[in-house]
Design a protein around this motif. Structure first.
Motif, PDB file in Angstrom:
ATOM      1  N   TYR A  44      16.873  -7.771 -25.079  1.00  0.00           N
ATOM      2  CA  TYR A  44      16.077  -8.297 -26.193  1.00  0.00           C
ATOM      3  C   TYR A  44      15.411  -7.157 -26.968  1.00  0.00           C
ATOM      4  O   TYR A  44      15.525  -7.071 -28.201  1.00  0.00           O
ATOM      5  CB  TYR A  44      15.026  -9.244 -25.619  1.00  0.00           C
ATOM      6  N   GLN A  48      16.963  -5.552 -30.555  1.00  0.00           N
ATOM      7  CA  GLN A  48      16.153  -5.673 -31.770  1.00  0.00           C
ATOM      8  C   GLN A  48      15.834  -4.302 -32.363  1.00  0.00           C
ATOM      9  O   GLN A  48      15.810  -4.129 -33.583  1.00  0.00           O
ATOM     10  CB  GLN A  48      14.862  -6.430 -31.467  1.00  0.00           C
ATOM     11  N   SER A  80      19.161 -12.872 -34.454  1.00  0.00           N
ATOM     12  CA  SER A  80      19.383 -14.131 -33.736  1.00  0.00           C
ATOM     13  C   SER A  80      20.483 -13.969 -32.698  1.00  0.00           C
ATOM     14  O   SER A  80      20.369 -14.472 -31.567  1.00  0.00           O
ATOM     15  CB  SER A  80      19.749 -15.248 -34.721  1.00  0.00           C
ATOM     16  N   ILE A  83      19.154 -11.924 -29.729  1.00  0.00           N
ATOM     17  CA  ILE A  83      18.245 -12.732 -28.902  1.00  0.00           C
ATOM     18  C   ILE A  83      19.041 -13.731 -28.060  1.00  0.00           C
ATOM     19  O   ILE A  83      18.757 -13.926 -26.871  1.00  0.00           O
ATOM     20  CB  ILE A  83      17.229 -13.466 -29.790  1.00  0.00           C
ATOM     21  N   ASN A 172      14.671 -17.381 -30.862  1.00  0.00           N
ATOM     22  CA  ASN A 172      13.568 -16.716 -30.166  1.00  0.00           C
ATOM     23  C   ASN A 172      12.829 -17.685 -29.248  1.00  0.00           C
ATOM     24  O   ASN A 172      12.494 -17.345 -28.107  1.00  0.00           O
ATOM     25  CB  ASN A 172      12.603 -16.129 -31.195  1.00  0.00           C
TER      26      ASN A 172
END
Length: 334
Positions: A44, A48, A80, A83, A172
């Motif tokens: 994660y 990101q 997205s 995640i 998320n």
């Protein structure tokens, strides 16, 4: 439920006793919590970071407003995907270590699952809007009717942006519920039950353990205040999970709570500035304070828990900890 016999055999090394439970065949609940958690959070955070670095280089030379919005939408789609990958990875690792089927984690989509998800969205919206209304009644917030967009002049592009933002937020929310409710609480309950005769005590202990970890995830994005308010929110989402044993209701409640972002017009992107649309806008009448944020979330928690209990009672005829939350891996395999 069969009780496992404690293996105090002297031929077990200290390392084995630290790693494995009394049966000697499964990792202790501590490791079945930590390993999937670390895998999911690492993917994660790293994913990101990479996407944001790439986006910074992509957006810097773009001056045209429409092009920047399109590029930002692509960024949110990429985030997205990252995640979702993190959530799936954590779930697969947990399933492997727990020796449980994926369906036991509360993602077994069905008609009941979809009804819980829809009810959760409504509960989240009402709880968030009700908390803001409470602050407005106290005079801490000024509400004004105002139809807002997303910060884009083109209706087709604005509609696309709304869909992309909702996809990102839903991904998320689902990630957090999978990791901090299904994986952390699910395994922690089993760990606490090995030393607690009362199932309720074990569940409460698991929820308490999950809260600071959940809050810490929000430290970089919002600072110490976000840690505390997220932990309070964690109680709300955990309640939805332990009373149903499914992720539908907590994901729905979490997602519906985005009404708070919409009403307060909190930007999800600063350049270009993109927000969720709203028909009512709330503005603080004074300087934002830590206590105001705590009070907002406390009211939201009370309203949400009350509505969750009403929904569970209406659908199940009682309000109690779901059997699935209390089930061991052996029970799931039967």
């Amino acid at each position: 439920m069969a009780e496992s016999t404690i293996d105090d055999s002297p031929d077990r090394s200290i390392g084995e006793r630290l790693l494995y439970d009394s049966s000697g065949a499964r990792l202790r609940a501590l490791w079945r919590v930590l390993v999937p958690l670390l895998v999911a959070v690492a993917i994660y955070a790293a994913g990101q970071s990479l996407v944001n670095r790439f986006a910074a280089g992509l957006l810097e030379p773009i001056a045209d407003g429409t092009s920047r919005v399109v590029a930002t939408a692509v960024l949110f789609v990429a985030l997205s995907a990252v995640i979702a990958l993190a959530g799936v990875a954590g779930l697969l690792v947990a399933s492997r270590l727990d020796r449980r089927p994926l369906s036991s984690y509360g993602l077994d989509v069905s008609g009941r699952w979809l009804r819980d998800f829809a009810a959760g969205i409504l509960i989240g919206v009402v709880a968030a809007a009700g908390a803001i209304g409470y602050l407005a009644a106290r005079g801490d917030v000024a509400l004004s009717p105002s139809v807002t967009g997303v910060g884009v002049d083109s209706p087709p592009l604005g509609g696309l942006v709304v869909l992309v933002l909702l996809l990102f937020l839903l991904a998320n929310n689902a990630f957090e519920e999978i990791v901090f409710r299904a994986i952390v609480i699910g395994n922690a309950v089993e760990g606490f039950r090995s030393g607690a005769s009362n199932a309720t005590v074990a569940v409460v202990g698991a929820v308490v353990v999950s809260l600071p970890v959940f809050g810490a995830l929000h430290l970089l994005g919002g600072g110490p205040m976000a840690v505390v308010t997220s932990a309070i929110g964690g109680i709300l989402f955990a309640t939805a999970y332990v009373l149903t044993g499914r992720l539908a209701l907590p994901i729905g409640v979490h997602f519906g709570g985005l009404a708070d972002l919409s009403i307060r017009q909190q930007p999800l992107s600063t350049d270009p500035e993109l927000t969720l649309p709203s028909v009512v806008v709330a503005e603080l009448t004074g300087d934002p304070s830590f206590l105001t944020g705590i009070e907002l979330w406390a009211v939201r928690l009370l309203l949400g828990v009350a509505l969750i209990c009403l929904w569970v009672y209406a659908t199940d005829g009682e309000v109690s900890i779901a059997d699935r939350v209390l089930a061991t891996a052996a029970d799931s395999e039967r």
